[in-house]
Design a protein around this motif. Structure first.
Motif, PDB file in Angstrom:
ATOM      1  N   UNK A 181     -13.546  10.734 -31.803  1.00  0.00           N
ATOM      2  CA  UNK A 181     -13.818  11.757 -32.821  1.00  0.00           C
ATOM      3  C   UNK A 181     -13.414  11.260 -34.207  1.00  0.00           C
ATOM      4  N   UNK A 182     -12.231  10.651 -34.302  1.00  0.00           N
ATOM      5  CA  UNK A 182     -11.756  10.152 -35.601  1.00  0.00           C
ATOM      6  C   UNK A 182     -12.720   9.104 -36.153  1.00  0.00           C
ATOM      7  N   UNK A 217     -17.629   7.882 -31.531  1.00  0.00           N
ATOM      8  CA  UNK A 217     -18.081   6.489 -31.449  1.00  0.00           C
ATOM      9  C   UNK A 217     -17.020   5.649 -30.754  1.00  0.00           C
ATOM     10  N   UNK A 218     -17.466   4.657 -30.011  1.00  0.00           N
ATOM     11  CA  UNK A 218     -16.630   3.507 -29.693  1.00  0.00           C
ATOM     12  C   UNK A 218     -17.058   2.420 -30.652  1.00  0.00           C
ATOM     13  N   UNK A 219     -16.094   1.759 -31.289  1.00  0.00           N
ATOM     14  CA  UNK A 219     -16.431   0.630 -32.161  1.00  0.00           C
ATOM     15  C   UNK A 219     -16.374  -0.659 -31.348  1.00  0.00           C
ATOM     16  N   UNK A 220     -17.256  -1.595 -31.699  1.00  0.00           N
ATOM     17  CA  UNK A 220     -17.325  -2.842 -30.943  1.00  0.00           C
ATOM     18  C   UNK A 220     -17.658  -4.014 -31.862  1.00  0.00           C
ATOM     19  N   UNK A 221     -17.237  -5.195 -31.431  1.00  0.00           N
ATOM     20  CA  UNK A 221     -17.653  -6.452 -32.079  1.00  0.00           C
ATOM     21  C   UNK A 221     -18.887  -6.961 -31.355  1.00  0.00           C
ATOM     22  N   UNK A 222     -19.839  -7.454 -32.117  1.00  0.00           N
ATOM     23  CA  UNK A 222     -21.029  -8.042 -31.494  1.00  0.00           C
ATOM     24  C   UNK A 222     -20.692  -9.465 -31.028  1.00  0.00           C
ATOM     25  N   UNK A 223     -20.512  -9.638 -29.724  1.00  0.00           N
ATOM     26  CA  UNK A 223     -20.124 -10.936 -29.168  1.00  0.00           C
ATOM     27  C   UNK A 223     -21.332 -11.735 -28.667  1.00  0.00           C
ATOM     28  N   UNK A 224     -22.540 -11.249 -28.945  1.00  0.00           N
ATOM     29  CA  UNK A 224     -23.741 -11.933 -28.450  1.00  0.00           C
ATOM     30  C   UNK A 224     -23.785 -13.416 -28.856  1.00  0.00           C
ATOM     31  N   UNK A 225     -23.436 -13.747 -30.116  1.00  0.00           N
ATOM     32  CA  UNK A 225     -23.477 -15.178 -30.482  1.00  0.00           C
ATOM     33  C   UNK A 225     -22.571 -16.032 -29.594  1.00  0.00           C
ATOM     34  N   UNK A 226     -21.397 -15.490 -29.210  1.00  0.00           N
ATOM     35  CA  UNK A 226     -20.470 -16.256 -28.358  1.00  0.00           C
ATOM     36  C   UNK A 226     -21.044 -16.488 -26.964  1.00  0.00           C
ATOM     37  N   UNK A 227     -21.804 -15.512 -26.477  1.00  0.00           N
ATOM     38  CA  UNK A 227     -22.377 -15.618 -25.132  1.00  0.00           C
ATOM     39  C   UNK A 227     -23.527 -16.631 -25.113  1.00  0.00           C
ATOM     40  N   UNK A 228     -24.253 -16.732 -26.218  1.00  0.00           N
ATOM     41  CA  UNK A 228     -25.445 -17.587 -26.233  1.00  0.00           C
ATOM     42  C   UNK A 228     -25.189 -19.006 -26.739  1.00  0.00           C
TER      43      UNK A 228
END
Ligand SMILES: [Zn+2]
Length: 282
Positions: free
Chosen positions: A225-226, A242-253
């Motif tokens: 909520x915050x 919301x859940x906040x997230x880092x986009x880790x796609x570059x690390x996976x690819x």
């Protein structure tokens, strides 16, 4: 499926046979502890809930032995606590209509041991069958050692897949240390508005942890909520969480991308943001 730990458990809530129960997976979360998936990957759980063309699967890596306990659970021993927590995780999978939930049953110390490749092999076994489109992982700036170790083992397993079998999207999600510190352009926004009753009941399943003196159920909802309220000062809230997230796609690819450099670049951008704003008005 064969896993290294004798206690490893694969539960399919709707009793579909393997491997189909696992290969239908579209969204997969890999977490350290029972309850982590529900706290950080609710976005994926809610996305798949009630659908026949999208399935959420979860992998919980540890055995749940080291949790704090008080109240009704004060005198519960480690092995009994492991059984209670595993059952709570299965109950969450039933409530959330997951495609499958796999509990690998590792002691935390084995996951933290970078020479032990068993966990990577187990994760690779699941990933090669599940082939998810989206994965939810711990984020590399988490302050819980086991979470960070699970992320590192998960990344090794993901990078062992052929390039065309890797997920299209990988999110590093918040639990211990939230991700409000990311500058807005770096925030991955995962709305958690859908199915509010499901959300509340999933958090409350983990009664042994809540009774252990930690109100995770309230704290997780408060954080979501915050985040919705403090995301943007100029617009009304369009989501209730919301859940906040880092986009880790570059690390996976990209197998050559260094996770330390990658993570610290987020901190560098925060540093620059603070510096620029202060200098603008002084
Ligand atoms: Zn955890």
């Amino acid at each position: 499926m064969n896993f290294h730990q004798a206690s490893a458990d694969c539960f399919i809530p709707d009793a579909s046979p393997l491997p189909g129960a696992l290969s239908r997976t579209t969204h997969l979360a890999i977490g350290a502890h029972q309850d982590d998936l529900e706290f950080f990957a609710y976005h994926g759980i809610a996305h798949c809930y009630g659908k026949k063309d999208a399935w959420f699967s979860g992998i919980t890596c540890t055995d749940g032995a080291g949790s704090s306990r008080s109240g009704a659970y004060a005198d519960v021993g480690d092995s009994e606590m492991q059984a209670i927590r595993a059952e709570e995780q299965r109950r969450a999978a039933t409530l959330g209509e997951y495609g499958s939930i796999i509990q690998l049953g590792y002691p935390s110390a084995e996951i933290k041991d970078s020479n032990n490749t068993h966990i990577i092999e187990d994760l690779s076994t699941v990933l090669s069958i599940a082939r998810p489109e989206v994965v939810y992982l711990h984020n590399p700036a988490d302050k819980h050692d086991t979470h960070v170790a699970v992320l590192l083992r998960s990344l090794r397993a993901l990078r062992s897949l052929p390039a065309d079998q890797r997920p299209k999207q990988a999110w590093g999600c918040e639990i211990w240390r939230d991700l409000d510190w990311l500058i807005d352009q770096d925030k991955g926004l995962l709305p958690t508005t859908a199915h509010p009753e499901l959300q509340a009941s999933l958090n409350q399943v983990f009664e042994s942890q809540i009774q252990g003196g930690k109100r995770y159920d309230l704290a997780v909802m408060g954080r979501r909520l915050a985040h919705a309220t403090f995301l943007d000062s100029h617009h009304s809230d369009t989501e209730t969480g919301f859940t906040f997230a880092m986009d880790l796609t570059p690390l996976v690819h990209d197998n050559h991308l260094d996770i330390v450099d990658f993570t610290l670049s987020y901190a560098e951008r925060l540093k620059t943001d603070i510096e620029l704003r202060l200098n603008k008005f002084r």
